[in-house]
Design an enzyme around this catalytic site. Sequence first.
Site, PDB file in Angstrom:
ATOM      1  N   GLY A 103      13.831   3.874  34.438  1.00 49.88           N
ATOM      2  CA  GLY A 103      14.944   4.681  34.511  1.00 49.88           C
ATOM      3  C   GLY A 103      14.487   6.083  35.134  1.00 49.88           C
ATOM      4  O   GLY A 103      13.426   6.444  35.181  1.00 49.88           O
ATOM      5  N   ARG A 167      13.278  -1.923  37.578  1.00 51.77           N
ATOM      6  CA  ARG A 167      12.774  -2.616  36.398  1.00 51.77           C
ATOM      7  C   ARG A 167      12.216  -3.924  36.363  1.00 51.77           C
ATOM      8  O   ARG A 167      12.081  -4.475  34.961  1.00 51.77           O
ATOM      9  CB  ARG A 167      14.088  -2.479  35.413  1.00 51.77           C
ATOM     10  CG  ARG A 167      14.397  -1.045  35.145  1.00 51.77           C
ATOM     11  CD  ARG A 167      15.685  -1.275  33.790  1.00 51.77           C
ATOM     12  NE  ARG A 167      16.093   0.177  33.446  1.00 51.77           N
ATOM     13  CZ  ARG A 167      15.571   0.794  32.786  1.00 51.77           C
ATOM     14  NH1 ARG A 167      14.357   0.733  32.515  1.00 51.77           N
ATOM     15  NH2 ARG A 167      16.207   2.247  32.388  1.00 51.77           N
ATOM     16  N   ASP A 198       6.757   0.904  28.102  1.00 53.49           N
ATOM     17  CA  ASP A 198       6.429  -0.409  28.380  1.00 53.49           C
ATOM     18  C   ASP A 198       5.631  -0.423  29.896  1.00 53.49           C
ATOM     19  O   ASP A 198       4.691  -1.320  30.053  1.00 53.49           O
ATOM     20  CB  ASP A 198       7.772  -1.263  28.925  1.00 53.49           C
ATOM     21  CG  ASP A 198       8.331  -2.063  27.386  1.00 53.49           C
ATOM     22  OD1 ASP A 198       7.786  -1.920  26.546  1.00 53.49           O
ATOM     23  OD2 ASP A 198       9.514  -2.278  27.332  1.00 53.49           O
ATOM     24  N   LYS A 224       6.509   9.289  31.701  1.00 51.55           N
ATOM     25  CA  LYS A 224       7.952   9.439  31.964  1.00 51.55           C
ATOM     26  C   LYS A 224       9.037   8.889  30.919  1.00 51.55           C
ATOM     27  O   LYS A 224       8.682   7.583  30.426  1.00 51.55           O
ATOM     28  CB  LYS A 224       8.061   8.723  33.476  1.00 51.55           C
ATOM     29  CG  LYS A 224       9.575   8.922  33.913  1.00 51.55           C
ATOM     30  CD  LYS A 224      10.005   7.580  34.481  1.00 51.55           C
ATOM     31  CE  LYS A 224      10.350   6.752  33.084  1.00 51.55           C
ATOM     32  NZ  LYS A 224      11.095   5.475  33.529  1.00 51.55           N
ATOM     33  N   THR A 225      10.022   9.369  30.802  1.00 46.06           N
ATOM     34  CA  THR A 225      11.303   8.827  30.168  1.00 46.06           C
ATOM     35  C   THR A 225      12.167   9.982  29.536  1.00 46.06           C
ATOM     36  O   THR A 225      11.532  10.684  28.722  1.00 46.06           O
ATOM     37  CB  THR A 225      11.096   7.685  29.052  1.00 46.06           C
ATOM     38  OG1 THR A 225      12.450   7.270  28.676  1.00 46.06           O
ATOM     39  CG2 THR A 225      10.231   8.093  27.865  1.00 46.06           C
ATOM     40  N   ASP A 227      14.049   9.632  27.444  1.00 45.43           N
ATOM     41  CA  ASP A 227      14.181   9.170  25.949  1.00 45.43           C
ATOM     42  C   ASP A 227      13.368   9.945  24.937  1.00 45.43           C
ATOM     43  O   ASP A 227      13.571  10.050  23.767  1.00 45.43           O
ATOM     44  CB  ASP A 227      14.282   7.743  25.678  1.00 45.43           C
ATOM     45  CG  ASP A 227      15.371   6.897  26.474  1.00 45.43           C
ATOM     46  OD1 ASP A 227      15.992   7.527  26.831  1.00 45.43           O
ATOM     47  OD2 ASP A 227      15.218   5.653  26.251  1.00 45.43           O
ATOM     48  N   GLU A 450      24.297  11.785  33.793  1.00 44.18           N
ATOM     49  CA  GLU A 450      24.558  13.430  34.254  1.00 44.18           C
ATOM     50  C   GLU A 450      23.155  13.892  34.208  1.00 44.18           C
ATOM     51  O   GLU A 450      22.885  14.826  35.094  1.00 44.18           O
ATOM     52  CB  GLU A 450      25.362  13.905  33.266  1.00 44.18           C
ATOM     53  CG  GLU A 450      26.845  13.581  33.322  1.00 44.18           C
ATOM     54  CD  GLU A 450      27.060  12.240  32.498  1.00 44.18           C
ATOM     55  OE1 GLU A 450      26.164  11.635  32.115  1.00 44.18           O
ATOM     56  OE2 GLU A 450      28.239  11.966  32.176  1.00 44.18           O
TER      57      GLU A 450
HETATM   58  P1  FBP Z   1      13.326   4.636  30.671  1.00 42.88           P
HETATM   59  O1  FBP Z   1      12.931   4.284  29.361  1.00 42.88           O
HETATM   60  O2  FBP Z   1      13.067   3.430  31.565  1.00 42.88           O
HETATM   61  O3  FBP Z   1      12.871   5.874  31.124  1.00 42.88           O
HETATM   62  O4  FBP Z   1      15.104   4.772  30.818  1.00 42.88           O
HETATM   63  C1  FBP Z   1      15.731   5.287  29.787  1.00 42.88           C
HETATM   64  C2  FBP Z   1      17.178   5.262  29.974  1.00 42.88           C
HETATM   65  O5  FBP Z   1      17.643   6.311  30.588  1.00 42.88           O
HETATM   66  C3  FBP Z   1      18.002   4.803  28.517  1.00 42.88           C
HETATM   67  O6  FBP Z   1      18.121   6.340  28.095  1.00 42.88           O
HETATM   68  C4  FBP Z   1      19.087   4.220  28.908  1.00 42.88           C
HETATM   69  O7  FBP Z   1      19.486   3.522  27.872  1.00 42.88           O
HETATM   70  C5  FBP Z   1      18.786   3.518  30.026  1.00 42.88           C
HETATM   71  O8  FBP Z   1      17.420   4.052  30.864  1.00 42.88           O
HETATM   72  C6  FBP Z   1      19.581   3.019  30.901  1.00 42.88           C
HETATM   73  O9  FBP Z   1      19.183   1.988  31.841  1.00 42.88           O
HETATM   74  P2  FBP Z   1      19.914   1.512  33.492  1.00 42.88           P
HETATM   75  O10 FBP Z   1      19.642   2.786  34.348  1.00 42.88           O
HETATM   76  O11 FBP Z   1      19.232   0.355  33.951  1.00 42.88           O
HETATM   77  O12 FBP Z   1      21.326   1.811  33.223  1.00 42.88           O
END
Ligand code: FBP
Length: 575
Positions: A103, A167, A198, A224-225, A227, A450
């Site tokens: 993401g 992904r 991951d 990165k993330t 989350d 957002e």
């Molecule tokens: P990453 O862990 O790959 O950084 O992604 C986090 C995230 O933004 C989550 O918060 C969310 O649930 C998910 O990606 C949404 O994924 P997608 O972009 O595939 O809709």
Amino acid sequence: MECYGFTQHFDVLLPRFKPDKKFRMTKISALQSERAKYQPKMPESLKGVVKLVVGEKTQSIADQAEIARLFPNTYGMPLITFEKGGEKKNYPAINVGVILSGGQAPGGHNVISGIFDGIKAINPGSKLYGFLGGPGGFVGHKYIELTADIIDEYRNTGGFDIIGSGRTKLEEEKQFDKGLEILKDLDIKALIIIGGDDSNTNACVLAEYYASKKTGIQVIGCPKTIDGDLKNEMIETSFGFDTATKVYSELIGNIQRDANSAKKYWHFIKLMGRSASHIGLECALQTQPNITLISEEVAEKKETLGQIVDYMAGIIAKRAENGDNFGVALIPEGLIEFIPEMKTLIGELNDFLAEGTKTAEIFQGVKRSYRLEWVAEKISAESAKVFRSLPSGIATQLTLDRDPHGNVQVSLIDTEKLLGDMVKTRLEEMKASGDYTGKFGVQYHFFGYEGRCAAPSNFDADYTYSLGYVSAGLILHGRTGYMSSVRNLTASSDKWIAGGVPITMMMNMEQRHGLKKPVIQKALVDLHGKPFKYFVSKRGEWALKTCFVYPGPIQYFGPTSVCDQPTETLKLEKE
Ligand code: FBP
């Protein structure tokens, strides 16, 4: 102690704004144009000539013997820090590849700018190649050379659009071998994978594989993330968390002000974060809403959906007694899977309705109006009770939406609406028994996308640029299987500590898809940690009184007290 000349010429490398380039988007905002001139701040230790200091040898956080056996070439390596000093030397040019994985998170473009400037500082003849659309581009040999003109277009901007992300999981040897072909074709010496837990686990497996085959190719990871769940002793935060939570907190603050002005709505706000509740907790610390659910606490206390609904309805009723028929509730995206009874129910439904099973086939033939009852009769009595208590829309969603592996797509479940419906029913019951006399009007929101591509805050712009620059230094020193690390993040950026951490150090063995695998341990909210404890000490007051804080939008220009603050989570963790 190793020394090397790793000199940055800021005068040469300052981002240049070139509106006439052919890849320039037709129109950019005034802020973007001004922001392009921002020179990210770096730790003092990375300026001028830098030396590498080899620290203590490491071991994995658990399962040491097993991880050492699986990573014979990359286990037990030492910690590394970069310090100011040493002799300036000449180094040959190097070619480096970069992948954005998973993401989007604010700051990705600055990691790439930092890598670019870092390898050019090593030798101006160095080249950076970007693999397109994530790990899939690496395996499929889709890439571009990232030249100075392209890099300058993207400095300090949000998004991952410079090369795109994806992904695809880099897990199989045939993918590694396919990738190796393009690395050899382009004479790439090192690959940098920018991703979450991951992707960094896979970066480590790839590093080990390339080392075992004596390919000479190095692999470096970058944390990165949005989350915030890739963190540990050596990685204080993942990039993007700072900006994303500031964007959500701005929006939450705006909604709180609206709620406090109109005094007629409760706002139920779901916040992104696939599993951990770091985003919800940080936003709560920034905005002080009336209710914040933390999934990890729900799991620890083994709370039922009914108990969560009672908790929320209780606060709503108490506020109503004070004449406050309004408020704000934050709900983490991953909540459902942390409620033990829901987890059991979803597991049973996944098995029961798995594609190709007899029961799934029969289910398709059952009359729509009878399907929910039919399912309830076939699952365990406990799960049936939970299933029957759900609003029919949600129960139907649980039986229909499935991912390619046949699992319920939990992220598609409108948890905020599920809770809103159930709270409404509970309040009606309370009204009937005379325990509630208020009015309940609810508005729903989901904040996620957002914030993921917002222009990085100064913190993220500086942090990511430094991470990229450090990656170049790790490559220069022939390191592989390391994650770029910048620490001491609550101090001013000149005092940040830059270096590298062996990825194997973050690993343990976990059950994944029925198999024991070495993985980076995901960091969930620590219920004994200072941020959560502080939140617990305040939430009672925030629930009943109106203590809203309105953070306003991220500021890029202005006083340090406004523009350069790390997250509340980091501040409390470092207290
Ligand atoms: P990453 O862990 O790959 O950084 O992604 C986090 C995230 O933004 C989550 O918060 C969310 O649930 C998910 O990606 C949404 O994924 P997608 O972009 O595939 O809709």
